[in-house]
Design an enzyme around this catalytic site. Structure first.
Site, PDB file in Angstrom:
ATOM      1  N   LYS A 113       0.819  -1.217   0.000  1.00 39.09           N
ATOM      2  CA  LYS A 113       0.000   0.000   0.000  1.00 39.09           C
ATOM      3  C   LYS A 113       0.851   1.264   0.000  1.00 39.09           C
ATOM      4  O   LYS A 113       0.413   2.307  -0.466  1.00 39.09           O
ATOM      5  CB  LYS A 113      -0.975  -0.015   1.174  1.00 39.09           C
TER       6      LYS A 113
HETATM    7  C1  LIG Z   1      -4.475  -4.457   1.099  1.00 44.13           C
HETATM    8  C2  LIG Z   1      -3.700  -5.735   0.983  1.00 44.13           C
HETATM    9  C3  LIG Z   1      -4.066  -6.755   0.074  1.00 44.13           C
HETATM   10  C4  LIG Z   1      -5.298  -6.670  -0.797  1.00 44.13           C
HETATM   11  O1  LIG Z   1      -5.177  -5.704  -1.803  1.00 44.13           O
HETATM   12  P1  LIG Z   1      -6.472  -5.150  -2.550  1.00 44.13           P
HETATM   13  O2  LIG Z   1      -5.991  -4.006  -3.353  1.00 44.13           O
HETATM   14  O3  LIG Z   1      -7.422  -4.720  -1.453  1.00 44.13           O
HETATM   15  O4  LIG Z   1      -7.027  -6.259  -3.362  1.00 44.13           O
HETATM   16  C5  LIG Z   1      -3.254  -7.885  -0.030  1.00 44.13           C
HETATM   17  N1  LIG Z   1      -2.169  -8.016   0.762  1.00 44.13           N
HETATM   18  C6  LIG Z   1      -1.786  -7.069   1.650  1.00 44.13           C
HETATM   19  C7  LIG Z   1      -0.587  -7.305   2.498  1.00 44.13           C
HETATM   20  C8  LIG Z   1      -2.537  -5.893   1.797  1.00 44.13           C
HETATM   21  O5  LIG Z   1      -2.160  -4.973   2.693  1.00 44.13           O
END
Ligand SMILES: *Cc1c(COP(=O)(O)O)cnc(C)c1O
Length: 470
Positions: A113
């Site tokens: 993120k």
């Molecule tokens: C947010 C997240 C996901 C999922 O990603 P999306 O964009 O919501 O599909 C997968 N793995 C981790 C570690 C995350 O923080």
């Protein structure tokens, strides 16, 4: 480039107009009116670019209301080796011939993120200054999103963050990550309740429209278009590393929750990046896997949402999914609206027609799911055979990736977090603690800055009122 809503509002809006927004006024999600197509000459030219140059090229196609020099500076300031650990920013890590991880988790909070949120911090600061405005970001977190937002917004002018988390329920590492921030514009509020209580407070405050307007309340949730756009870049970067020429194809496997990450892959593919398959991986919360296998999208209630060892994928509905469905339906906004507003909001589910379902293959999507036992086995196997330690979410991706590997097509698994964040499961799988990046040694001992509050929207409002600034 202008943006429209998946539910039919076609008022042409520029990028800067939707940057600070969440949902479109009609309840839909914003998408560009078209996906720019990348021709062979452009793709060939991009192959040799550095990450920040590539990011600038891609973002420029979607952002025409920020002067090019400003955009270039924002992007260059974001994607630095100092923040992301390497010159390549998202290097591939080969596991075995034809199969690699793409490292997306070397930013400050050790999860992918950061890739988008760090850019969002720069864009927000820039746009707020340009408009002479302030923004108070209000959010609820059980760990990952909140810390990525705080690390992106810390010290940014014009922005305060008010982040609610369930008191005493995050891991000591997560608490340390968030609560050790001493920046005056970051406010950690520990609510004496569970995560749902935090979310309910955010909703209650946001539904008080007068308060919301007066205090310039906004969010940074995963439906933000700028976040999605920032993620498109690393699909190109991964492709160029995995191939020698642009006639080759690759597949990506994506650990998925709210469908933000893989939706960026869909956008890259629509732009003409030679992606063969987009492999969607879920954990036990398999709402999306079920859709891609059966054509039925059925959201879950909280009783049916499992708490798993890949917690960032524990979702009951996928907030970005409507974007893909809109494209799947040939951008028919009326049909999209009827599926999401009439069917999902009223009945909690929809099923595509047989004809719509057969179109999915043309978009490259396949899917699969994984369980706690699968995660343990995958983490153990990857450690023993490849000497690489992976986190639980990446393990979900790798497990499903292996089910869809095709000869001659490199498979890239997106590494969405580092194992250091999920030590308990790593120990369960391989009997030893994960390594921690040097900068995070001993963070549990740092002084913590947070405010404990009861489950009360009024208390939170009062706190925001006192601390929101002019
Ligand atoms: C947010 C997240 C996901 C999922 O990603 P999306 O964009 O919501 O599909 C997968 N793995 C981790 C570690 C995350 O923080």
């Amino acid at each position: 480039m202008k943006y429209l809503s998946t539910r039919g509002d076609a008022t042409p809006r520029g990028f800067s107009e939707i940057l600070l927004e969440g949902l479109a006024p009609d309840g839909g999600l914003y998408l560009p009116t078209r996906y720019p197509k990348i021709d062979a000459a452009t793709l060939a030219r991009w192959r040799s670019l550095k990450y920040h140059e590539l990011a600038f090229e891609i973002l420029s196609l979607y952002i025409d209301d920020i002067p090019a020099d400003d955009l270039r500076r924002l992007v260059t300031d974001t994607y630095t080796p100092a923040v992301f650990g390497t010159d390549l920013i998202t290097p591939l890590k080969p596991l075995e011939p034809g199969l690699s991880l793409q490292a997306l988790s070397n930013g400050p909070t050790l999860a992918f993120k950061d890739m988008a949120m760090q850019l969002l911090g720069q864009l927000f600061e820039y746009e707020l200054a340009r408009r002479g405005r302030r923004l108070n970001i209000l959010g609820a977190t059980s760990g990952d999103t909140g810390s990525a937002a705080e690390y992106a917004m810390r010290g940014k002018k014009g922005v305060n963050v008010f982040m609610l988390s369930p008191h005493g329920r995050m891991s000591p590492f997560q608490q340390a990550q968030m609560f050790s921030l001493q920046d005056a514009n970051i406010h950690n509020i520990a609510i004496e309740g569970v995560f749902d209580d935090c979310q309910d407070i955010v909703k209650a405050v946001s539904n008080d429209l007068a308060f919301k307007r007066e205090h310039h309340i906004g969010t940074v949730n995963s439906i933000n278009w700028a976040r999605l756009l920032a993620q498109v870049v690393y699909y190109f970067a991964g492709y160029f590393q995995a191939t020698r020429s642009n006639d080759e194809m690759v597949s990506f496997a994506v650990p998925s929750g709210n469908f933000g990450n893989i939706c960026a892959g869909h956008v890259a593919r629509m732009m003409g990046l030679p992606i063969r398959r987009l492999v969607l991986a879920t954990n036990e919360n398999n709402v999306l896997d079920e859709f891609f296998r059966t054509g039925t999208y059925r959201v879950r209630g909280s009783a049916e949402t499992h708490e798993t060892s890949s917690p960032s994928m524990d979702i009951s509905k996928a907030s970005n999914f409507e974007r893909f469905v809109f494209d799947l339906l040939g951008r028919d906004a009326q049909r999209t609206r009827s599926l999401f507003k009439d069917e999902v909001e009223q009945r909690g589910a929809f099923t595509t027609s047989a004809d719509e379902f057969t179109r999915i293959a043309g978009f490259g999507f396949v899917s699969g799911s994984s369980t706690h036992a699968d995660r343990l086995a995958t983490i153990r196997d990857t450690w023993q055979r490849c000497g690489t330690m992976i986190d639980t979410h990446t393990a979900d991706g790798l497990k499903v990736a292996r089910e869809h590997v095709e000869p001659g097509i490199p498979m890239i698994v997106l590494e969405t977090a580092l194992p250091a964040k999920f030590a308990e499961t790593i120990v369960e799988a391989i009997g030893r603690e994960p390594d921690r990046p040097a900068a995070l040694h001993g963070i549990e001992a740092l002084p913590k800055r947070f405010k404990v509050m009861p489950v009360s929207a009024e208390a939170v409002k009062a706190y925001i009122h006192q601390n929101a600034g002019p």
